[in-house]
Design a protein around this motif. Structure first.
Motif, PDB file in Angstrom:
ATOM      1  N   TYR A  55       0.553  -1.079   0.315  1.00  0.00           N
ATOM      2  CA  TYR A  55      -0.076   0.035   0.112  1.00  0.00           C
ATOM      3  C   TYR A  55       1.180   1.479   0.264  1.00  0.00           C
ATOM      4  N   LEU A  56       1.627   1.174   0.750  1.00  0.00           N
ATOM      5  CA  LEU A  56       3.164   2.677   1.251  1.00  0.00           C
ATOM      6  C   LEU A  56       3.434   2.303  -0.406  1.00  0.00           C
ATOM      7  N   ALA A  57       3.945   1.216  -0.856  1.00  0.00           N
ATOM      8  CA  ALA A  57       4.734   1.635  -2.679  1.00  0.00           C
ATOM      9  C   ALA A  57       3.723   1.888  -3.269  1.00  0.00           C
ATOM     10  N   SER A  58       2.998   2.115  -3.559  1.00  0.00           N
ATOM     11  CA  SER A  58       1.386   1.920  -4.537  1.00  0.00           C
ATOM     12  C   SER A  58       1.586   3.367  -4.632  1.00  0.00           C
ATOM     13  N   LYS A  59       1.722   4.382  -3.444  1.00  0.00           N
ATOM     14  CA  LYS A  59       1.149   6.070  -3.147  1.00  0.00           C
ATOM     15  C   LYS A  59       2.070   6.480  -4.099  1.00  0.00           C
ATOM     16  N   GLU A  60       1.010   7.452  -4.642  1.00  0.00           N
ATOM     17  CA  GLU A  60       1.649   8.491  -5.761  1.00  0.00           C
ATOM     18  C   GLU A  60       3.280   8.931  -5.103  1.00  0.00           C
ATOM     19  N   THR A  61       2.801   9.574  -4.057  1.00  0.00           N
ATOM     20  CA  THR A  61       3.777  10.670  -3.066  1.00  0.00           C
ATOM     21  C   THR A  61       4.547   9.737  -1.975  1.00  0.00           C
ATOM     22  N   ASP A  62       5.859  10.126  -1.445  1.00  0.00           N
ATOM     23  CA  ASP A  62       6.033  10.078  -0.216  1.00  0.00           C
ATOM     24  C   ASP A  62       6.348  10.226   0.839  1.00  0.00           C
ATOM     25  N   GLU A  63       4.974  10.976   0.620  1.00  0.00           N
ATOM     26  CA  GLU A  63       3.984  11.631   1.678  1.00  0.00           C
ATOM     27  C   GLU A  63       3.951  10.501   3.085  1.00  0.00           C
ATOM     28  N   GLN A 106      18.690 -27.944  -0.775  1.00  0.00           N
ATOM     29  CA  GLN A 106      17.908 -27.188  -2.837  1.00  0.00           C
ATOM     30  C   GLN A 106      16.883 -26.515  -2.941  1.00  0.00           C
ATOM     31  N   VAL A 107      15.604 -26.980  -1.878  1.00  0.00           N
ATOM     32  CA  VAL A 107      14.924 -26.234  -1.204  1.00  0.00           C
ATOM     33  C   VAL A 107      14.747 -24.180  -0.897  1.00  0.00           C
ATOM     34  N   ARG A 108      15.522 -24.682  -0.160  1.00  0.00           N
ATOM     35  CA  ARG A 108      15.570 -23.386   0.421  1.00  0.00           C
ATOM     36  C   ARG A 108      16.845 -22.643  -0.803  1.00  0.00           C
ATOM     37  N   ASP A 109      17.312 -23.053  -1.344  1.00  0.00           N
ATOM     38  CA  ASP A 109      18.172 -22.119  -2.480  1.00  0.00           C
ATOM     39  C   ASP A 109      17.142 -21.794  -3.585  1.00  0.00           C
ATOM     40  N   ALA A 110      16.163 -22.621  -3.909  1.00  0.00           N
ATOM     41  CA  ALA A 110      15.171 -22.092  -4.455  1.00  0.00           C
ATOM     42  C   ALA A 110      14.426 -20.783  -4.406  1.00  0.00           C
ATOM     43  N   ASN A 111      13.567 -21.186  -3.544  1.00  0.00           N
ATOM     44  CA  ASN A 111      12.973 -19.990  -2.334  1.00  0.00           C
ATOM     45  C   ASN A 111      13.700 -18.529  -2.220  1.00  0.00           C
ATOM     46  N   LEU A 112      15.141 -18.936  -2.030  1.00  0.00           N
ATOM     47  CA  LEU A 112      16.078 -16.992  -2.137  1.00  0.00           C
ATOM     48  C   LEU A 112      15.653 -16.756  -3.597  1.00  0.00           C
ATOM     49  N   LYS A 113      16.529 -17.799  -3.531  1.00  0.00           N
ATOM     50  CA  LYS A 113      17.018 -17.452  -5.321  1.00  0.00           C
ATOM     51  C   LYS A 113      15.856 -16.490  -5.958  1.00  0.00           C
ATOM     52  N   ILE A 114      13.979 -16.583  -5.709  1.00  0.00           N
ATOM     53  CA  ILE A 114      13.080 -15.447  -6.177  1.00  0.00           C
ATOM     54  C   ILE A 114      13.107 -14.484  -4.292  1.00  0.00           C
ATOM     55  N   LEU A 115      13.311 -15.713  -3.504  1.00  0.00           N
ATOM     56  CA  LEU A 115      12.927 -14.255  -2.373  1.00  0.00           C
ATOM     57  C   LEU A 115      13.866 -12.855  -1.705  1.00  0.00           C
ATOM     58  N   GLU A 116      15.129 -13.696  -2.309  1.00  0.00           N
ATOM     59  CA  GLU A 116      16.437 -12.588  -2.249  1.00  0.00           C
ATOM     60  C   GLU A 116      16.115 -11.300  -3.638  1.00  0.00           C
ATOM     61  N   LYS A 117      15.437 -11.656  -4.651  1.00  0.00           N
ATOM     62  CA  LYS A 117      15.484 -11.342  -5.845  1.00  0.00           C
ATOM     63  C   LYS A 117      14.393  -9.907  -5.602  1.00  0.00           C
ATOM     64  N   LYS A 118      13.141 -10.401  -5.419  1.00  0.00           N
ATOM     65  CA  LYS A 118      11.700  -9.836  -5.905  1.00  0.00           C
ATOM     66  C   LYS A 118      11.863  -9.119  -4.746  1.00  0.00           C
ATOM     67  N   THR A 119      11.461  -7.078  -5.004  1.00  0.00           N
ATOM     68  CA  THR A 119      11.310  -6.647  -3.811  1.00  0.00           C
ATOM     69  C   THR A 119      10.033  -6.511  -3.529  1.00  0.00           C
ATOM     70  N   ILE A 120       9.570  -5.656  -2.645  1.00  0.00           N
ATOM     71  CA  ILE A 120       8.671  -5.018  -2.268  1.00  0.00           C
ATOM     72  C   ILE A 120       7.905  -4.145  -3.345  1.00  0.00           C
ATOM     73  N   ALA A 121       8.567  -3.167  -4.458  1.00  0.00           N
ATOM     74  CA  ALA A 121       8.538  -2.399  -5.473  1.00  0.00           C
ATOM     75  C   ALA A 121       8.056  -3.761  -6.245  1.00  0.00           C
ATOM     76  N   ASP A 122       8.487  -4.961  -5.913  1.00  0.00           N
ATOM     77  CA  ASP A 122       7.773  -5.619  -6.912  1.00  0.00           C
ATOM     78  C   ASP A 122       6.106  -5.957  -7.515  1.00  0.00           C
ATOM     79  N   LEU A 123       6.165  -6.149  -5.196  1.00  0.00           N
ATOM     80  CA  LEU A 123       4.578  -6.743  -5.267  1.00  0.00           C
ATOM     81  C   LEU A 123       4.027  -6.085  -5.803  1.00  0.00           C
ATOM     82  N   ALA A 124       3.836  -4.624  -5.116  1.00  0.00           N
ATOM     83  CA  ALA A 124       3.411  -2.973  -5.694  1.00  0.00           C
ATOM     84  C   ALA A 124       2.942  -2.986  -7.229  1.00  0.00           C
ATOM     85  N   LYS A 125       3.846  -3.599  -7.991  1.00  0.00           N
ATOM     86  CA  LYS A 125       3.231  -3.651  -9.362  1.00  0.00           C
ATOM     87  C   LYS A 125       2.681  -4.034  -9.844  1.00  0.00           C
ATOM     88  N   GLY A 126       2.106  -5.424  -8.793  1.00  0.00           N
ATOM     89  CA  GLY A 126       1.064  -6.521  -8.971  1.00  0.00           C
ATOM     90  C   GLY A 126       1.512  -7.692  -9.977  1.00  0.00           C
TER      91      GLY A 126
END
Length: 136
Positions: free
Chosen positions: A15-23, A116-136
């Motif tokens: 929600y915060l990341a999707s705001k148009e301003t930094d207010e 292997q499961v940990r490494d596969a998860n981290l490959k995604i979770l370390e690369k994806k950010t809050i900004a990526d979530l906000a984009k949808g």
């Protein structure tokens, strides 16, 4: 499985990341828009502030805002902060390692697979950010 706390944190951060301003945004606004219990959200946002992900301003025009750019906040960071280890077993955790009792990690098939499961998860979770979530 993500805890309710971490799910709420991601909802608030998106929600915060999707705001148009930094207010700054009031906690009450976030709670109302995302249907998060206010007291629970206060504690979550305070943890995120203490981790320097968010900052806050008091008084008129106050509220919470990003201390870091949402592009610089990996999902793994938020998950570790609020839920602890990402790995499914303590013996494969990178930050919360604990040796399993009565187990030889070198010959344990479960240890190998869970690494292997940990490494596969981290490959995604370390690369994806809050900004990526906000984009949808």
């Amino acid at each position: 499985m993500l805890s309710k706390k971490t799910q709420y944190a991601f909802q608030a951060l998106m929600y915060l990341a999707s705001k148009e301003t930094d207010e700054p945004v009031l906690i009450a606004e976030i709670a109302r828009k995302k249907k998060i219990p206010l007291k629970f959200l206060e504690n979550i946002l305070l943890e995120l502030k203490n981790a320097n992900i968010l900052d806050s301003k008091k008084g008129k025009g106050g509220g919470y805002y990003f201390a870091k750019n949402p592009k610089d906040v990996p999902l793994a960071t938020v998950m570790r902060l609020l839920d602890g280890p990402i790995s499914l077993l303590p013996c494969v955790s990178l930050y919360f390692y604990e040796r399993c009792k009565n187990c030889d990690e070198k010959s344990c098939g479960l240890h190998t697979v869970m690494s292997q499961v940990r490494d596969a998860n981290l490959k995604i979770l370390e690369k994806k950010t809050i900004a990526d979530l906000a984009k949808g």
